[in-house]
Write a protein that holds these residues in place. Structure first.
Motif, PDB file in Angstrom:
ATOM      1  N   GLY A 230      10.848 -35.858 -13.376  1.00  0.00           N
ATOM      2  CA  GLY A 230       9.801 -34.932 -12.968  1.00  0.00           C
ATOM      3  C   GLY A 230       9.997 -33.487 -13.355  1.00  0.00           C
ATOM      4  O   GLY A 230       9.271 -32.608 -12.864  1.00  0.00           O
ATOM      5  N   LYS A 231      10.948 -33.206 -14.240  1.00  0.00           N
ATOM      6  CA  LYS A 231      11.174 -31.835 -14.670  1.00  0.00           C
ATOM      7  C   LYS A 231      10.049 -31.382 -15.598  1.00  0.00           C
ATOM      8  O   LYS A 231       9.501 -32.164 -16.381  1.00  0.00           O
TER       9      LYS A 231
ATOM     10  N   SER B 242      14.154 -24.915 -21.497  1.00  0.00           N
ATOM     11  CA  SER B 242      15.265 -24.056 -21.068  1.00  0.00           C
ATOM     12  C   SER B 242      16.588 -24.806 -21.181  1.00  0.00           C
ATOM     13  O   SER B 242      17.605 -24.233 -21.601  1.00  0.00           O
ATOM     14  N   TYR B 243      16.567 -26.090 -20.822  1.00  0.00           N
ATOM     15  CA  TYR B 243      17.784 -26.905 -20.944  1.00  0.00           C
ATOM     16  C   TYR B 243      18.265 -26.958 -22.387  1.00  0.00           C
ATOM     17  O   TYR B 243      19.450 -26.742 -22.668  1.00  0.00           O
TER      18      TYR B 243
ATOM     19  N   PHE C 146      28.968 -34.605 -28.629  1.00  0.00           N
ATOM     20  CA  PHE C 146      28.889 -34.469 -27.179  1.00  0.00           C
ATOM     21  C   PHE C 146      27.954 -33.330 -26.772  1.00  0.00           C
ATOM     22  O   PHE C 146      27.800 -32.331 -27.481  1.00  0.00           O
ATOM     23  N   VAL C 147      27.312 -33.541 -25.620  1.00  0.00           N
ATOM     24  CA  VAL C 147      26.276 -32.641 -25.098  1.00  0.00           C
ATOM     25  C   VAL C 147      26.439 -32.559 -23.586  1.00  0.00           C
ATOM     26  O   VAL C 147      26.728 -33.561 -22.926  1.00  0.00           O
ATOM     27  N   LYS C 148      26.223 -31.386 -23.035  1.00  0.00           N
ATOM     28  CA  LYS C 148      26.361 -31.188 -21.589  1.00  0.00           C
ATOM     29  C   LYS C 148      25.142 -31.743 -20.857  1.00  0.00           C
ATOM     30  O   LYS C 148      24.006 -31.553 -21.281  1.00  0.00           O
TER      31      LYS C 148
ATOM     32  N   TYR D 258      23.593 -27.340 -15.625  1.00  0.00           N
ATOM     33  CA  TYR D 258      22.979 -26.031 -15.878  1.00  0.00           C
ATOM     34  C   TYR D 258      22.104 -25.614 -14.700  1.00  0.00           C
ATOM     35  O   TYR D 258      21.396 -24.609 -14.772  1.00  0.00           O
ATOM     36  N   GLY D 259      22.140 -26.406 -13.642  1.00  0.00           N
ATOM     37  CA  GLY D 259      21.407 -26.037 -12.442  1.00  0.00           C
ATOM     38  C   GLY D 259      19.987 -26.531 -12.349  1.00  0.00           C
ATOM     39  O   GLY D 259      19.239 -26.107 -11.440  1.00  0.00           O
TER      40      GLY D 259
END
Length: 297
Positions: free
Chosen positions: A143-144, A151-152, A288-290, A295-296
């Motif tokens: 649902g983002k 932003s992510y 690799f990816v965070k 990131y909140g």
């Protein structure tokens, strides 16, 4: 699910089946083995045929980016359905795919003035681009908003990395993409450079002559990265990829786990034609990816 459609160019190597499962639409690159006729990767020419040309015939294939019309044709149905568009492209330093998508955006905005069309440079490619897309799709499922996803990506692409070993440096030389690796060319084409792709640019992380040593160096570079940045590997997802050599991937996996304790690894993937045409058979990497939660969001 938020009402926007996620797109990507085919450099992400996610595969059409997995993309469909995640509701991601792909716009493939074109590949050619005769330098005259071009085919959409996977859809019109299989990777088996493509790599057979590289390994058995020692050929140097060519690639071509998706056309403006390809992007228009992909975006239009989503826009007609009332959805916004979010498209992730391969790093601008390696292709002009983003420009094609941006031109398509400008043209479609005339027909859909109230629609939102966002095109963002991933700063990466292949497996790292795939991981970004998977996080984007997970955000959408949870649902983002489109703004959250944008932003992510802007944050995650800074921390994303690809550490990989070029299979054959001659492919970079023939393709005119040797760039910052020019000092390694000439009489040294038999070496296997260890490449770091970060911030949209490639750099040299080391060199080796033997594949086994190269796999160790890739994971050493990864270990050094987390030590220097202070980042926690447990906040990342990762995947290991190769294009033609699979028999040592289990060994590579064990090395990778040791270099990044707590990191979540997804199944190995096959590096596709877009990247392989410039890096040659035997290319192998650690991507690799965070994760977005860290990131909140």
């Amino acid at each position: 699910m938020a009402d926007y459609q996620i797109f990507s160019d085919g450099a992400c190597d996610i595969g059409f089946e997995k993309a469909a499962e995640l509701n991601i639409q792909l716009i493939p690159f074109y590949v050619s083995i005769d330098h005259e006729n071009y085919y959409k990767e996977i859809l019109e020419i299989s990777l088996n045929d493509y790599f057979r040309f590289m390994t058995d015939e020692k050929g140097y294939p060519k690639t071509s980016l998706p056309s403006i019309q390809d992007y228009i044709d992909a975006f239009r149905p989503a826009l007609e359905a009332g959805k916004d568009v979010l498209c992730l492209t391969m790093t601008r330093s390696l292709t002009a795919s983003q420009e094609s998508a941006m031109t398509a955006k400008s043209m479609l905005e005339e027909d859909f003035p109230n629609a939102r069309i966002e095109v963002i440079n991933s700063w990466v490619a292949t497996g790292a681009q795939m991981l970004l897309l998977m996080e984007m799709a997970r955000m959408q499922k949870n649902g983002k908003s489109l703004d959250d996803v944008l932003s992510y990506v802007e944050k995650a692409r800074v921390d994303a990395r690809i550490h990989f070993m070029v299979g054959d440096l001659s492919y970079l030389e023939v393709g005119g993409r040797i760039g910052k690796l020019a000092t390694l060319s000439g009489g040294l084409l038999k070496i296997k450079p260890i490449i770091i792709l970060k911030d949209g640019e490639i750099g040299v992380g080391g060199v080796c002559r033997a594949r086994k040593k190269g796999l160790t160096q890739i994971t050493d570079v990864t270990k050094k990265h987390f030590k220097e940045t202070g980042e926690n590997p447990a906040e990342y997802i990762a995947t290991l990829g190769t294009n033609t050599i699979w028999d040592d991937m289990d060994h590579f996996f064990e090395l990778a786990k040791e270099s990044a304790p707590g990191m979540e690894f997804l199944p190995h993937f096959q590096i596709g034609a877009t990247i392989s045409s410039h890096t040659g058979p035997g290319t192998t990497g650690f991507c690799f990816v965070k994760k977005y939660e860290y990131y909140g969001f």
